[in-house]
Design an enzyme around this catalytic site. Structure first.
Site, PDB file in Angstrom:
ATOM      1  N   LYS A 210       0.838  -1.198   0.000  1.00  8.39           N
ATOM      2  CA  LYS A 210       0.000   0.000   0.000  1.00  8.39           C
ATOM      3  C   LYS A 210       0.880   1.257   0.000  1.00  8.39           C
ATOM      4  O   LYS A 210       0.661   2.183  -0.763  1.00  8.39           O
ATOM      5  CB  LYS A 210      -0.910  -0.029   1.237  1.00  8.39           C
ATOM      6  CG  LYS A 210      -1.805   1.167   1.348  1.00  8.39           C
ATOM      7  CD  LYS A 210      -2.698   1.070   2.571  1.00  8.39           C
ATOM      8  CE  LYS A 210      -3.381   2.401   2.812  1.00  8.39           C
ATOM      9  NZ  LYS A 210      -4.187   2.417   4.030  1.00  8.39           N
ATOM     10  N   GLU A 216      10.786  -4.563   4.215  1.00  8.17           N
ATOM     11  CA  GLU A 216      10.840  -5.983   3.858  1.00  8.17           C
ATOM     12  C   GLU A 216      10.449  -6.176   2.391  1.00  8.17           C
ATOM     13  O   GLU A 216      11.109  -6.885   1.633  1.00  8.17           O
ATOM     14  CB  GLU A 216       9.863  -6.795   4.739  1.00  8.17           C
ATOM     15  CG  GLU A 216      10.219  -6.844   6.214  1.00  8.17           C
ATOM     16  CD  GLU A 216       9.600  -5.698   7.011  1.00  8.17           C
ATOM     17  OE1 GLU A 216       9.263  -4.637   6.417  1.00  8.17           O
ATOM     18  OE2 GLU A 216       9.468  -5.852   8.239  1.00  8.17           O
ATOM     19  N   GLY A 271      -4.557  -1.802   5.364  1.00 12.67           N
ATOM     20  CA  GLY A 271      -3.798  -2.953   4.851  1.00 12.67           C
ATOM     21  C   GLY A 271      -4.436  -4.281   5.219  1.00 12.67           C
ATOM     22  O   GLY A 271      -4.595  -5.178   4.385  1.00 12.67           O
ATOM     23  N   ARG A 272      -4.833  -4.432   6.481  1.00 15.49           N
ATOM     24  CA  ARG A 272      -5.359  -5.724   6.931  1.00 15.49           C
ATOM     25  C   ARG A 272      -6.794  -5.978   6.456  1.00 15.49           C
ATOM     26  O   ARG A 272      -7.383  -7.014   6.753  1.00 15.49           O
ATOM     27  CB  ARG A 272      -5.241  -5.842   8.451  1.00 15.49           C
ATOM     28  CG  ARG A 272      -5.801  -4.678   9.233  1.00 15.49           C
ATOM     29  CD  ARG A 272      -5.319  -4.701  10.678  1.00 15.49           C
ATOM     30  NE  ARG A 272      -5.743  -3.545  11.445  1.00 15.49           N
ATOM     31  CZ  ARG A 272      -5.068  -2.395  11.514  1.00 15.49           C
ATOM     32  NH1 ARG A 272      -3.960  -2.248  10.832  1.00 15.49           N
ATOM     33  NH2 ARG A 272      -5.515  -1.408  12.263  1.00 15.49           N
ATOM     34  N   GLU A 357      -3.681  -6.218  15.401  1.00 16.62           N
ATOM     35  CA  GLU A 357      -3.217  -4.905  14.940  1.00 16.62           C
ATOM     36  C   GLU A 357      -4.368  -3.888  15.066  1.00 16.62           C
ATOM     37  O   GLU A 357      -4.137  -2.703  15.273  1.00 16.62           O
ATOM     38  CB  GLU A 357      -2.710  -4.985  13.488  1.00 16.62           C
ATOM     39  CG  GLU A 357      -1.728  -3.883  13.145  1.00 16.62           C
ATOM     40  CD  GLU A 357      -1.012  -4.066  11.806  1.00 16.62           C
ATOM     41  OE1 GLU A 357      -1.665  -3.912  10.760  1.00 16.62           O
ATOM     42  OE2 GLU A 357       0.192  -4.349  11.794  1.00 16.62           O
ATOM     43  N   HIS A 388      -3.373 -32.508  19.735  1.00 14.14           N
ATOM     44  CA  HIS A 388      -2.192 -33.258  20.182  1.00 14.14           C
ATOM     45  C   HIS A 388      -1.053 -32.307  20.534  1.00 14.14           C
ATOM     46  O   HIS A 388       0.102 -32.711  20.554  1.00 14.14           O
ATOM     47  CB  HIS A 388      -1.770 -34.253  19.101  1.00 14.14           C
ATOM     48  CG  HIS A 388      -2.859 -35.249  18.830  1.00 14.14           C
ATOM     49  ND1 HIS A 388      -2.988 -36.422  19.546  1.00 14.14           N
ATOM     50  CD2 HIS A 388      -3.908 -35.215  17.972  1.00 14.14           C
ATOM     51  CE1 HIS A 388      -4.065 -37.078  19.113  1.00 14.14           C
ATOM     52  NE2 HIS A 388      -4.640 -36.357  18.167  1.00 14.14           N
ATOM     53  N   LYS A 516      10.038  -0.068  13.712  1.00 11.96           N
ATOM     54  CA  LYS A 516      10.576   0.252  12.381  1.00 11.96           C
ATOM     55  C   LYS A 516      11.627   1.355  12.503  1.00 11.96           C
ATOM     56  O   LYS A 516      12.707   1.271  11.935  1.00 11.96           O
ATOM     57  CB  LYS A 516       9.466   0.740  11.447  1.00 11.96           C
ATOM     58  CG  LYS A 516       8.482  -0.326  11.027  1.00 11.96           C
ATOM     59  CD  LYS A 516       7.505   0.257  10.004  1.00 11.96           C
ATOM     60  CE  LYS A 516       6.296  -0.612   9.818  1.00 11.96           C
ATOM     61  NZ  LYS A 516       5.252  -0.010   8.990  1.00 11.96           N
TER      62      LYS A 516
HETATM   63  O1  LIG Z   1       1.265  -2.653   2.366  1.00 11.62           O
HETATM   64  P1  LIG Z   1       2.385  -1.988   3.068  1.00 11.62           P
HETATM   65  O2  LIG Z   1       2.309  -0.502   3.004  1.00 11.62           O
HETATM   66  O3  LIG Z   1       3.715  -2.497   2.553  1.00 11.62           O
HETATM   67  O4  LIG Z   1       2.295  -2.345   4.607  1.00 11.62           O
HETATM   68  C1  LIG Z   1       2.403  -3.657   5.063  1.00 11.62           C
HETATM   69  C2  LIG Z   1       1.920  -3.792   6.474  1.00 11.62           C
HETATM   70  O5  LIG Z   1       2.685  -2.981   7.357  1.00 11.62           O
HETATM   71  C3  LIG Z   1       1.857  -2.447   8.382  1.00 11.62           C
HETATM   72  O6  LIG Z   1       1.737  -1.091   8.154  1.00 11.62           O
HETATM   73  C4  LIG Z   1       2.445  -2.610   9.747  1.00 11.62           C
HETATM   74  O7  LIG Z   1       2.635  -3.937  10.056  1.00 11.62           O
HETATM   75  C5  LIG Z   1       0.522  -3.170   8.198  1.00 11.62           C
HETATM   76  O8  LIG Z   1      -0.549  -2.475   8.697  1.00 11.62           O
HETATM   77  C6  LIG Z   1       0.500  -3.367   6.721  1.00 11.62           C
HETATM   78  O9  LIG Z   1      -0.458  -4.325   6.352  1.00 11.62           O
END
Ligand SMILES: O=P(O)(O)OC[C@H]1O[C@](O)(CO)[C@@H](O)[C@@H]1O
Length: 551
Positions: A210, A216, A271-272, A357, A388, A516
């Site tokens: 987003k 990452e 995002g979620r 979150e 189990h 972060k």
């Molecule tokens: O889609 P992006 O901007 O890479 O963000 C990834 C994720 O990082 C966060 O901002 C923090 O974990 C989430 O809310 C989001 O889903």
């Protein structure tokens, strides 16, 4: 709109529930079932093809009505309208949260800043459809003219967990033999393991972010781009092999992705809550657009149920209120999610982000510290594997552990008696958690097995199972795209309703930012590009890392 002044716990509706809890404190679920033969029929809710059996909760009609009164006092109706109408419900980021608009049928209206956003959503779906059909038909190929066989989705958090859940859950609907892979972790092992067996000529990459700022995702995308360029690709070919889904078009272009290969996201989608947007491309490319549209329809059916059904029959509202009841009045600190279906393996992972979150917050919407617990620790895994592993703690540990069992009534893979055995396991676990085994029953069982009285007396306490653990069972006819859409949407609404009761913002996530920021400060020190001290514990380990890596 009700704003919980002075505090949620001072509301008369809360006090009523506190009294109900005291009255029920010594009543076992067994007794509630014995006293009330219609209980199982009465405590059923149905919506969008899902059935919720909530009879195994420490619940009476009075409690249910007190819980719905609490929801009313907290302004659920107004807040729900505000959510669907596109009002600013994410106050700290000054945004609406319109995931529900992503599954609105064409021709309807949802306005943001006076503009109807449904046509834009529909236009994006149409673009997704064109892409999917071009890839599936072989009209869009890799740079050497070979059809795509693999999709690698690079994203993390909400740009990963939802699509991964759905792609796995709907495996039986997969089309055109496209294999989908997900890279999320910033660990060379994750990206390398996935790329190693792939053919760059037939691999399509989706950079899903987003913000297009997530470390990452950007680092993994660079690795993927280098791998592509070093294995026969070239700059021009990137346009055929790399697509992005983002709100940040300039950054995606700067990465080298052609504007026509960038699918939009909107800041009014969290995002979620984004799997319903173009972030769902891994789903659409793997399962085909009809299945993706059915997923949206199922979610929309749940939206309608949530919007229009009175609280006492409203499936996500009841789930939410029971969560509040267990959490705030009975002291439960966790919520287990136990899907009895291998295909729903990643449901707990997705719900962890969705719920924790969203509702892992400690101040009200107005910044006042809360004086009551908010979101529980959500965890779980597929049944019967968990039986189990961790079910022992639920049966005989010292904690209250409410559980959601989720199971389709029919299987996509009927093998012998497997499905009946699985269902028997699901029912027996819910029943064992509810009924348990008394000391007397344990003692008698041992005596009946031929054990002498002294031994039976000594062993019986170890076999006592207190029971009285609350659980829900969510059933559906089969795990289809529509039912899955409804299930995920039900959990979204459950999360939202709880945030309304707790008066917190379920659409922001400021807490993840600190880590972060600190990571960005530590990284140059690890690489020897910056000096400076943090704290002695961090500094010690920075030194260890540098020594191990020859920095
Ligand atoms: O889609 P992006 O901007 O890479 O963000 C990834 C994720 O990082 C966060 O901002 C923090 O974990 C989430 O809310 C989001 O889903």
């Amino acid at each position: 709109m009700s704003e919980h002044t002075p505090s949620l716990t001072q509301l008369p509706e809360w006090q009523v529930l506190t009294r109900h809890k005291q009255q029920l404190a010594n009543t076992h679920l067994r007794e509630l079932f014995a006293q009330d033969p219609d209980r199982a029929q009465r405590y059923l809710a149905e919506g969008a093809g899902l059935t919720l059996d909530f009879s195994r909760n420490r619940l009476t009609d009075e409690v249910l009505s007190a819980l719905t009164n609490l929801a009313r006092a907290c302004g659920l109706e107004q807040r729900r309208n505000a959510l669907f109408d596109g009002d600013i419900v994410n106050r700290t980021e000054n945004r609406p949260a319109l995931h529900t608009a992503l599954r609105q049928p064409a021709g309807t209206e949802v306005r943001v800043n006076g503009q109807n956003i449904v046509p834009e959503v529909q236009a994006t779906l149409a673009r997704m459809e064109q892409l999917v059909s071009a890839v599936h038909s072989g009209q869009r190929t890799g740079h050497t003219g070979k059809p795509f066989t693999d999709v690698v989705s690079i994203g993390i958090g909400g740009s990963f967990l939802g699509p991964k859940l759905v792609v796995r859950a709907l495996t039986p609907y997969a089309q055109a033999g496209i294999r989908c892979h997900f890279v999320a972790n910033i660990d060379g092992t994750d990206v390398q393991d996935i790329l190693r067996p792939l053919n760059p000529e037939t691999t399509l990459f989706l950079v899903q972010s987003k913000s297009f700022r997530t470390q990452e995702t950007l680092s993994n995308s660079l690795v993927a781009r280098d791998w592509f360029l070093n294995n026969g690709g070239n700059q021009r070919a990137i346009a055929r092999h790399f697509l992005a889904v983002t709100t940040n078009i300039p950054e995606a272009k700067a990465f080298g992705i052609d504007e026509e290969n960038i699918f939009p996201m909107w800041d009014w989608v969290g995002g979620r809550y984004s799997l319903w947007s173009a972030i769902g491309l891994p789903i659409a490319l793997t399962l085909g657009m009809p299945a993706f549209r059915e997923l949206l329809e199922g979610a929309h059916a749940m939206d309608e149920h949530f919007r229009r059904t009175p609280s006492e029959r409203n499936l996500p509202v009841i789930m939410a209120l029971l969560g509040v009841w267990n959490n705030n009045f009975w002291g439960a600190e966790t919520q287990a999610v136990l899907p009895y279906d291998e295909y729903l393996k990643y449901l707990p992972d997705h719900l962890q982000q969705l719920d924790m979150e969203s509702n892992g917050k400690r101040v009200t919407q107005h910044g006042q510290p809360v004086d009551y617990p908010t979101g529980p620790v959500l965890w779980g895994g597929v049944g019967a594997n968990g039986q189990h592993a961790y079910h022992q703690l639920i049966h005989q540990g010292t904690r209250l552990v409410p559980a959601d069992f989720i199971m389709p009534l029919t299987s996509h893979n009927p093998v012998g008696d497997h499905h009946a055995i699985l269902f028997a396991n699901c029912l027996s676990q819910a029943r064992a958690m509810m009924a348990g085994k008394t000391l007397e029953e344990a003692r008698q069982e041992l005596l009946d097995s031929g054990m002498d009285a002294m031994q039976a007396e000594a062993l019986a306490p170890h076999k006592l199972i207190p029971g009285n653990q609350p659980s829900n069972i969510v059933l559906m006819d089969k795990l289809s795209p529509g039912r899955l859409g409804a299930l995920i949407a039900a959990y979204e609404h459950r999360t939202f309703v709880q945030s309304v009761i707790w008066d917190i913002d379920c659409f922001d996530q400021w807490g993840v930012e600190l880590g972060k920021q600190m990571g960005n400060e530590i990284l140059p020190r690890l690489k020897g590009e910056a000096g400076g001290a943090t704290d002695s514990a961090t500094d010690n380990l920075v030194a260890l890392f540098r020594a191990a890596n020859g920095v």
